[in-house]
Motif scaffolding. Structure first.
Motif, short mmCIF file in Angstrom:
data_model
loop_
_atom_site.label_atom_id
_atom_site.label_comp_id
_atom_site.label_asym_id
_atom_site.label_seq_id
_atom_site.Cartn_x
_atom_site.Cartn_y
_atom_site.Cartn_z
N THR A 160 0.83 -1.21 0.00
CA THR A 160 0.00 0.00 0.00
C THR A 160 0.86 1.25 0.00
O THR A 160 0.55 2.24 -0.68
CB THR A 160 -0.93 -0.01 1.22
OG1 THR A 160 -1.70 -1.21 1.22
CG2 THR A 160 -1.88 1.18 1.19
N ALA A 161 1.96 1.24 0.77
CA ALA A 161 2.84 2.41 0.81
C ALA A 161 3.51 2.64 -0.54
O ALA A 161 3.82 3.79 -0.89
CB ALA A 161 3.90 2.22 1.90
N ALA A 162 3.73 1.59 -1.31
CA ALA A 162 4.35 1.73 -2.64
C ALA A 162 3.36 2.23 -3.68
O ALA A 162 3.77 2.52 -4.82
CB ALA A 162 4.95 0.41 -3.08
N GLY A 163 2.07 2.33 -3.34
CA GLY A 163 1.07 2.83 -4.29
C GLY A 163 0.25 1.75 -4.96
O GLY A 163 -0.57 2.05 -5.83
N LEU A 164 0.47 0.50 -4.58
CA LEU A 164 -0.31 -0.59 -5.20
C LEU A 164 -1.75 -0.50 -4.73
O LEU A 164 -2.03 -0.30 -3.55
CB LEU A 164 0.30 -1.94 -4.80
CG LEU A 164 -0.16 -3.15 -5.59
CD1 LEU A 164 0.36 -3.10 -7.01
CD2 LEU A 164 0.30 -4.44 -4.92
N ARG A 165 -2.68 -0.65 -5.67
CA ARG A 165 -4.11 -0.56 -5.34
C ARG A 165 -4.90 -1.49 -6.23
O ARG A 165 -4.45 -1.89 -7.32
CB ARG A 165 -4.61 0.87 -5.51
CG ARG A 165 -4.55 1.38 -6.94
CD ARG A 165 -5.20 2.75 -7.07
NE ARG A 165 -5.09 3.28 -8.43
CZ ARG A 165 -5.93 2.99 -9.42
NH1 ARG A 165 -6.94 2.14 -9.21
NH2 ARG A 165 -5.78 3.52 -10.63
N PRO A 166 -6.12 -1.87 -5.79
CA PRO A 166 -6.97 -2.70 -6.66
C PRO A 166 -7.48 -1.91 -7.86
O PRO A 166 -7.39 -0.68 -7.90
CB PRO A 166 -8.12 -3.10 -5.73
CG PRO A 166 -7.65 -2.80 -4.34
CD PRO A 166 -6.68 -1.68 -4.46
N VAL A 167 -8.00 -2.63 -8.84
CA VAL A 167 -8.57 -1.99 -10.03
C VAL A 167 -9.84 -1.24 -9.65
O VAL A 167 -10.58 -1.64 -8.74
CB VAL A 167 -8.84 -3.05 -11.11
CG1 VAL A 167 -9.51 -2.44 -12.34
CG2 VAL A 167 -7.54 -3.72 -11.52
N SER A 168 -10.10 -0.13 -10.34
CA SER A 168 -11.29 0.69 -10.05
C SER A 168 -12.57 -0.11 -10.26
O SER A 168 -12.66 -0.97 -11.14
CB SER A 168 -11.30 1.93 -10.93
OG SER A 168 -10.14 2.71 -10.72
N SER A 169 -13.55 0.22 -9.45
CA SER A 169 -14.85 -0.45 -9.57
C SER A 169 -15.67 0.18 -10.71
O SER A 169 -15.28 1.18 -11.32
CB SER A 169 -15.60 -0.33 -8.24
OG SER A 169 -15.84 1.03 -7.94
N ASN A 170 -16.86 -0.41 -10.96
CA ASN A 170 -17.73 0.11 -12.03
C ASN A 170 -18.24 1.51 -11.70
O ASN A 170 -18.37 2.36 -12.60
CB ASN A 170 -18.90 -0.84 -12.25
CG ASN A 170 -18.46 -2.17 -12.83
OD1 ASN A 170 -17.46 -2.23 -13.57
ND2 ASN A 170 -19.18 -3.24 -12.51
N ASP A 171 -18.52 1.77 -10.41
CA ASP A 171 -18.98 3.11 -10.03
C ASP A 171 -17.89 4.15 -10.27
O ASP A 171 -18.17 5.27 -10.73
CB ASP A 171 -19.39 3.11 -8.55
CG ASP A 171 -20.62 2.27 -8.29
OD1 ASP A 171 -21.39 2.04 -9.25
OD2 ASP A 171 -20.81 1.83 -7.14
N GLN A 172 -16.65 3.80 -9.98
CA GLN A 172 -15.55 4.73 -10.22
C GLN A 172 -15.35 4.97 -11.72
O GLN A 172 -15.04 6.09 -12.13
CB GLN A 172 -14.27 4.19 -9.58
CG GLN A 172 -14.29 4.23 -8.06
CD GLN A 172 -13.05 3.60 -7.46
OE1 GLN A 172 -12.44 2.71 -8.04
NE2 GLN A 172 -12.68 4.05 -6.27
N MET A 173 -15.54 3.93 -12.54
CA MET A 173 -15.39 4.11 -13.98
C MET A 173 -16.48 5.01 -14.55
O MET A 173 -16.23 5.76 -15.50
CB MET A 173 -15.41 2.76 -14.69
CG MET A 173 -14.22 1.86 -14.36
SD MET A 173 -12.60 2.65 -14.57
CE MET A 173 -12.63 3.07 -16.31
N ARG A 174 -17.68 4.99 -13.97
CA ARG A 174 -18.73 5.91 -14.42
C ARG A 174 -18.33 7.36 -14.14
O ARG A 174 -18.58 8.25 -14.96
CB ARG A 174 -20.05 5.58 -13.71
CG ARG A 174 -20.66 4.24 -14.11
CD ARG A 174 -22.08 4.11 -13.58
NE ARG A 174 -22.58 2.75 -13.72
CZ ARG A 174 -22.54 1.82 -12.77
NH1 ARG A 174 -22.05 2.14 -11.57
NH2 ARG A 174 -22.99 0.61 -12.98
N LYS A 175 -17.70 7.58 -12.99
CA LYS A 175 -17.22 8.93 -12.69
C LYS A 175 -16.09 9.34 -13.64
O LYS A 175 -15.95 10.52 -13.99
CB LYS A 175 -16.74 8.99 -11.24
CG LYS A 175 -17.86 8.80 -10.22
CD LYS A 175 -17.31 8.86 -8.80
CE LYS A 175 -18.42 8.64 -7.78
NZ LYS A 175 -17.90 8.66 -6.38
#
Length: 282
Positions: A160-175
């Motif tokens: 997490t400190a290195a910036g690794l994150r999960p892929v964006s969700s469908n709601d985030q892609m709509r934004k």
């Protein structure tokens, strides 16, 4: 001759032959010449202006509180161990090596899932392995990036400190789509400074910042005057956006690219129609 005449002649001869003694001159006191009295020249008194001394503000000296010396604790006398004679067969046992384990985070990343790394984009977790570095045991995530053809190992406790994150969700892609449909922001500053800002947004790994780069640079995509560096930055941001959209919706890159280009071209066409309508109205 009579005797009286002889006596007169003798007296006259004696008077002529007598040596006249010089008369003592009376000492005349010479008057001493008086030296001219010189009047003292009055020196001009120079009035010196008093120099104002600068008042230097003295720093308040903070007196350190006297540290109370801790009272000496009575030293407990160690019991004297009696010497034991070791038998020649007895051998000292070696101390077992202590292995330190770093505290692991909760399992937020699973094997087979897609993740986003800021500087490389979307990757896939292939495995989770354990490595020994000295006396420390580390759990590592093995991430593969197909586009760059590389494999990266990231410690789980530093993911997490290195910036690794999960892929964006469908709601985030709509934004994200709403951001792409928005009005492009153009600045009149130098291109070198704007290029640095765009690259910083891309390398941040934030999906909304990447969408802003695509939105701002897409308006000049068909112009022949477009510079090479501007085209490269636009294509890099578009590739990041396409990769995350494909991973979020579970489609391939071609489908995700067509979807994004359709949205962007429709936005440009709508803007051109609105401008034509304004000209006709004028």
């Amino acid at each position: 001759m009579p005797q009286k005449l002889k006596a007169k002649l003798k007296t006259k001869l004696k008077a002529k032959t007598a040596v006249k003694k010089p008369a003592a001159k009376k000492a005349v006191a010479k008057k001493a010449k008086k030296a001219p009295v010189r009047k003292p020249i009055a020196k001009k008194s120079v009035v010196r202006k008093p120099v104002a001394k600068k008042h230097v503000a003295k720093k308040p000296v903070m007196k350190k509180p006297l540290a109370h010396k801790p009272q000496a604790k009575p030293v407990a006398k160690k019991p004297v161990a009696q010497k034991t004679v070791a038998t020649p067969k007895a051998q000292p046992q070696k101390a077992a090596a202590v292995v330190q384990k770093l505290p692991a985070q909760k399992a937020a990343y699973k094997v087979g899932h897609h993740v986003v790394y800021p500087t490389h984009g979307v990757g896939k977790i292939l495995a989770e392995e354990t490595q020994m570095i000295g006396d420390i045991e580390l759990r590592m995530l093995v991430i593969s990036f197909e586009k760059d053809k590389m494999t990266l190992r990231v410690p789980v406790h530093r993911a997490t400190a290195a910036g690794l994150r999960p892929v964006s969700s469908n709601d985030q892609m709509r934004k994200v789509f709403v951001t792409l449909r928005g009005r492009a922001r153009t600045s009149r500053g130098m291109w070198s400074r704007r290029a640095q800002e765009y690259e910083a947004k891309i390398n941040s790994g934030n999906i909304f910042s990447i969408a802003e780069v695509v939105r701002d640079l897409h308006q000049n995509v068909d112009q022949s005057e477009r510079s090479y560096s501007e085209r490269m930055i636009y294509e890099s941001a578009l590739a990041r956006l396409v990769g995350e959209l494909a991973a979020a919706e579970g489609t391939d890159h071609k489908t995700a690219t067509d979807k994004l280009m359709k949205l962007l071209r429709g936005k440009v066409a709508a803007a051109a129609a609105a401008a034509a309508a304004l000209k006709e109205a004028a």
